[in-house]
Design a protein around this motif. Structure first.
Motif, short mmCIF file in Angstrom:
data_model
loop_
_atom_site.label_atom_id
_atom_site.label_comp_id
_atom_site.label_asym_id
_atom_site.label_seq_id
_atom_site.Cartn_x
_atom_site.Cartn_y
_atom_site.Cartn_z
N SER A 220 1.18 -1.03 -0.15
CA SER A 220 0.19 0.04 0.17
C SER A 220 0.54 1.29 -0.20
O SER A 220 0.71 2.82 -0.30
N LEU A 221 2.19 1.66 0.21
CA LEU A 221 3.51 2.17 0.42
C LEU A 221 3.82 2.22 -1.19
O LEU A 221 5.10 3.24 -0.80
N VAL A 222 3.42 1.98 -1.77
CA VAL A 222 3.91 2.02 -3.36
C VAL A 222 3.10 2.09 -4.48
O VAL A 222 2.13 1.08 -4.76
N ILE A 223 3.26 3.32 -4.97
CA ILE A 223 2.01 3.57 -5.93
C ILE A 223 3.00 3.89 -7.58
O ILE A 223 3.70 4.91 -6.87
N SER A 224 2.66 3.27 -8.30
CA SER A 224 2.97 4.00 -9.91
C SER A 224 2.31 5.01 -10.64
O SER A 224 0.80 4.65 -10.41
N SER A 225 2.70 6.00 -10.82
CA SER A 225 2.01 6.74 -11.94
C SER A 225 2.89 7.10 -12.78
O SER A 225 4.08 7.28 -12.51
N GLU A 226 1.95 8.07 -13.82
CA GLU A 226 2.41 9.25 -14.11
C GLU A 226 3.25 10.31 -13.73
O GLU A 226 3.05 10.03 -12.38
#
Length: 335
Positions: A220-226
């Motif tokens: 939940s502490l890792v997010i991939s995004s533009e």
């Protein structure tokens, strides 16, 4: 209309042969340095410019380097960053007969189309690509067509190719260690899109640092995004909504970082008191931000220059294995 200056014009001014002038303008080793300096000085004074079409006919080369510019936020730098990148390329082209051509990838076009245009249309002698994937279709195509190229980023392809890349594993690993020493137990990672090869490198360094310190990995502490201002704001709100929010964040770039800082301001939060942040940057933007941001810095201008020099060496026949650079970014402690 003024008569165009030619090699013969320069030769007559100096009382030299056209052959000597031609070799001097190419920094030929057989010409004395003082003669090269005199020839270039006179060439500039009379306004001599090499005739590109004639040069192409004699050499079979376009003497053009192409750079692809894509429309997605994560595929292009903020305007000033892109200019720094191009300045580095242009610096490497000084004292060479090559020019830079920027080829767009239009919004409706697939990933490979601009590369096919360049190769099949013989629009350039070599190309610089960026935002690499593990099994990058552009790199595969260029390797199959034996077309010179260099990539800003590594791939997972078996066949070696020239590249300049940053040690992304080092960035996240060392950032985590720094924050852990400050007592942080909940460190979040914002990553670029998962399709990009260096996203995996950053995740690897992050997980390694957690494992070394005995901290559990929390997805939940890792997010991939533009990479964008709005993404920074949205992801920060998402982290804040967690039952146990992070006390520190690793940010992937300048625009995302500025989005985080704006959302912190709106939320009444203060950097270092309510949240710690380490960013990655390719420009000096964050150095002049208030509050000042700690960051790992790897110059886009340096990247452009190194990429172009690698490509020029490839065009001269050097092996791909000898043209691979992994750059270690510099940590800039500002707060």
């Amino acid at each position: 209309m003024m008569k165009r200056a030619t090699l013969k014009t320069v030769a007559q001014e100096l009382g030299l042969s056209v052959t000597t002038v031609s070799r001097a303008l190419k920094n030929g080793p057989e010409v004395r340095p003082e003669t090269i300096a005199r020839v270039k000085e006179v060439a500039n004074s009379v306004g001599y410019i090499p005739h590109q079409s004639g040069l192409s006919l004699r050499t079979g080369r376009t003497h053009t380097i192409s750079l692809i510019l894509s429309p997605e936020p994560q595929s292009a730098f903020p305007a000033m960053g892109f200019m720094f990148y191009c300045q580095g390329i242009i610096r490497a082209l000084e004292e060479t007969p090559y020019t830079l051509s920027i080829q767009p990838r239009l919004t409706h076009e697939d990933f490979l189309k601009p590369i096919q245009r360049i190769v099949e249309g013989q629009l350039a002698d070599g190309v610089i690509i960026g935002q690499t994937r593990g099994q990058d279709l552009r790199a595969k195509y260029l390797l199959e067509h034996d077309f010179p190229f260099v990539s800003f980023g590594r791939t997972e392809l078996f066949t070696p190719h020239p590249y300049f890349d940053v040690r992304h594993e080092h960035i996240t690993h060392e950032s985590c260690l720094r924050l852990q020493k400050q007592g942080h137990q909940r460190i979040a990672l914002i990553n670029p899109p998962e399709s990009l090869n260096y996203t995996g490198h950053r995740l690897m360094g992050y997980r390694q640092a957690l494992a070394e310190s005995g901290q559990a990995f929390d997805e939940s502490l890792v997010i991939s995004s533009e990479l964008s201002f709005e993404a920074g704001r949205t992801i920060f709100r998402q982290f804040r909504s967690l039952p146990d929010p992070p006390s520190a964040i690793l940010s992937p770039g300048v625009s995302t970082t500025l989005g985080i800082l704006e959302e912190m301001r709106v939320s009444g939060m203060t950097l270092a008191r309510d949240l710690d942040l380490i960013a990655f940057e390719g420009t000096n933007y964050l150095e002049f931000n208030n509050p000042r941001i700690n960051a790992y810095h790897s110059s886009l201008e340096l990247a452009g220059e190194q990429l172009c020099r690698l490509l020029l060496r490839r065009l001269e026949g050097e092996s791909a294995e000898a043209l691979q650079i992994l750059h270690t970014p510099e940590f800039r402690e500002r707060s």
